[in-house]
Design a protein around this motif. Structure first.
Motif, PDB file in Angstrom:
ATOM      1  N   GLY A 153       0.804  -1.218   0.000  1.00  0.00           N
ATOM      2  CA  GLY A 153       0.000   0.000   0.000  1.00  0.00           C
ATOM      3  C   GLY A 153       0.832   1.260   0.000  1.00  0.00           C
ATOM      4  O   GLY A 153       2.066   1.216  -0.081  1.00  0.00           O
ATOM      5  N   PRO A 154       0.173   2.412   0.086  1.00  0.00           N
ATOM      6  CA  PRO A 154       0.868   3.698   0.065  1.00  0.00           C
ATOM      7  C   PRO A 154       1.779   3.868   1.288  1.00  0.00           C
ATOM      8  O   PRO A 154       1.411   3.489   2.400  1.00  0.00           O
ATOM      9  N   ASN A 155       2.944   4.448   1.053  1.00  0.00           N
ATOM     10  CA  ASN A 155       3.875   4.716   2.138  1.00  0.00           C
ATOM     11  C   ASN A 155       3.256   5.669   3.163  1.00  0.00           C
ATOM     12  O   ASN A 155       3.491   5.562   4.366  1.00  0.00           O
ATOM     13  N   ALA A 156       2.428   6.611   2.692  1.00  0.00           N
ATOM     14  CA  ALA A 156       1.781   7.556   3.615  1.00  0.00           C
ATOM     15  C   ALA A 156       0.904   6.827   4.630  1.00  0.00           C
ATOM     16  O   ALA A 156       0.824   7.232   5.792  1.00  0.00           O
ATOM     17  N   GLU A 157       0.248   5.759   4.202  1.00  0.00           N
ATOM     18  CA  GLU A 157      -0.581   4.986   5.121  1.00  0.00           C
ATOM     19  C   GLU A 157       0.263   4.425   6.259  1.00  0.00           C
ATOM     20  O   GLU A 157      -0.138   4.440   7.428  1.00  0.00           O
ATOM     21  N   TYR A 158       1.449   3.924   5.938  1.00  0.00           N
ATOM     22  CA  TYR A 158       2.380   3.400   6.953  1.00  0.00           C
ATOM     23  C   TYR A 158       2.696   4.490   7.975  1.00  0.00           C
ATOM     24  O   TYR A 158       2.611   4.274   9.188  1.00  0.00           O
ATOM     25  N   LEU A 159       3.077   5.667   7.500  1.00  0.00           N
ATOM     26  CA  LEU A 159       3.409   6.778   8.392  1.00  0.00           C
ATOM     27  C   LEU A 159       2.229   7.160   9.287  1.00  0.00           C
ATOM     28  O   LEU A 159       2.372   7.302  10.498  1.00  0.00           O
ATOM     29  N   LEU A 160       1.056   7.328   8.685  1.00  0.00           N
ATOM     30  CA  LEU A 160      -0.111   7.784   9.439  1.00  0.00           C
ATOM     31  C   LEU A 160      -0.568   6.741  10.457  1.00  0.00           C
ATOM     32  O   LEU A 160      -0.931   7.083  11.588  1.00  0.00           O
ATOM     33  N   ARG A 161      -0.538   5.479  10.067  1.00  0.00           N
ATOM     34  CA  ARG A 161      -0.948   4.423  11.009  1.00  0.00           C
ATOM     35  C   ARG A 161       0.055   4.310  12.155  1.00  0.00           C
ATOM     36  O   ARG A 161      -0.329   4.088  13.307  1.00  0.00           O
ATOM     37  N   LEU A 162       1.348   4.475  11.845  1.00  0.00           N
ATOM     38  CA  LEU A 162       2.353   4.425  12.901  1.00  0.00           C
ATOM     39  C   LEU A 162       2.169   5.596  13.859  1.00  0.00           C
ATOM     40  O   LEU A 162       2.175   5.413  15.081  1.00  0.00           O
ATOM     41  N   ALA A 163       1.976   6.796  13.331  1.00  0.00           N
ATOM     42  CA  ALA A 163       1.785   7.975  14.190  1.00  0.00           C
ATOM     43  C   ALA A 163       0.569   7.792  15.104  1.00  0.00           C
ATOM     44  O   ALA A 163       0.636   8.070  16.311  1.00  0.00           O
TER      45      ALA A 163
END
Length: 194
Positions: A153-163
């Protein structure tokens, strides 16, 4: 070192006679728990800090346009909060493949929220692996994350879910939150669905 670390990890530890072991998660292992576990507890490790310095060619990007995911870098006195999972050693058959893009298993001391400690393992992508990208300004990291997407999936999803997961844990991670803020300010996170 090759970015593919499956065989390195399988040769690093002998689990004979071990029924369970703690695993410390500080990135996607916090929120994407696609493995069985016996117990799950918030925990932290000392002298390490979370950084978006590892390239992702296989999950959140491609070889031509790698994303950025977190690894740990040494910093005396730092405390990295995450989630600990007590797992059966056979779980590493799956996790070694999932974490194959530059991550090696290391021993670490985990401290649980109640102050008790235990020895466990943690996956860390060190700077000598082929996929290591290293330091960049937070705004540049956010731009790279906004543009990257891969099989998971999108890298942004990884960042947002981690945050979001770090906030739920009560973890303070200025690096992650600064990149998240840059991502929001660019408006380039539309590929993640918001």
């Amino acid at each position: 070192m090759s970015a593919n670390t499956i065989e390195h990890n399988r040769n690093r530890y002998n689990f004979s006679g071990v029924e369970s072991i703690w695993l410390f998660g500080y990135g996607s292992l916090i929120y994407k728990v696609d493995f069985p576990f016996l117990e799950q507890r918030p925990a932290s490790i000392r002298d390490w800090e979370r950084r978006f310095w590892q390239g992702s060619h296989d999950h959140r990007g491609t070889p031509e346009a790698p994303g950025r995911v977190v690894t740990l870098v040494e910093k005396p006195g730092a405390v990295c909060k995450g989630m600990a999972f007590r797992v059966s050693p056979n779980v590493f058959e799956h996790l070694d493949v999932r974490e194959k893009n530059g991550y090696l298993r290391f021993s670490t001391t985990l401290t649980f929220d109640d102050g008790r400690q235990a020895e466990g393992l943690v996956y860390i992508a060190t700077e000598d692996n082929e996929a290591f990208l290293g330091h960049a300004p937070d705004a540049d990291i956010a731009r790279q994350i906004a543009m990257a997407s891969g099989p998971s999936g999108p890298n942004a999803e990884y960042l947002l879910r981690l945050a979001d997961s770090l906030r739920a844990l009560g973890a303070d991670c200025p690096h992650t939150f600064a990149i998240e803020s840059h991502l929001h300010s660019t408006g380039e996170n539309s590929r993640s669905g918001g």
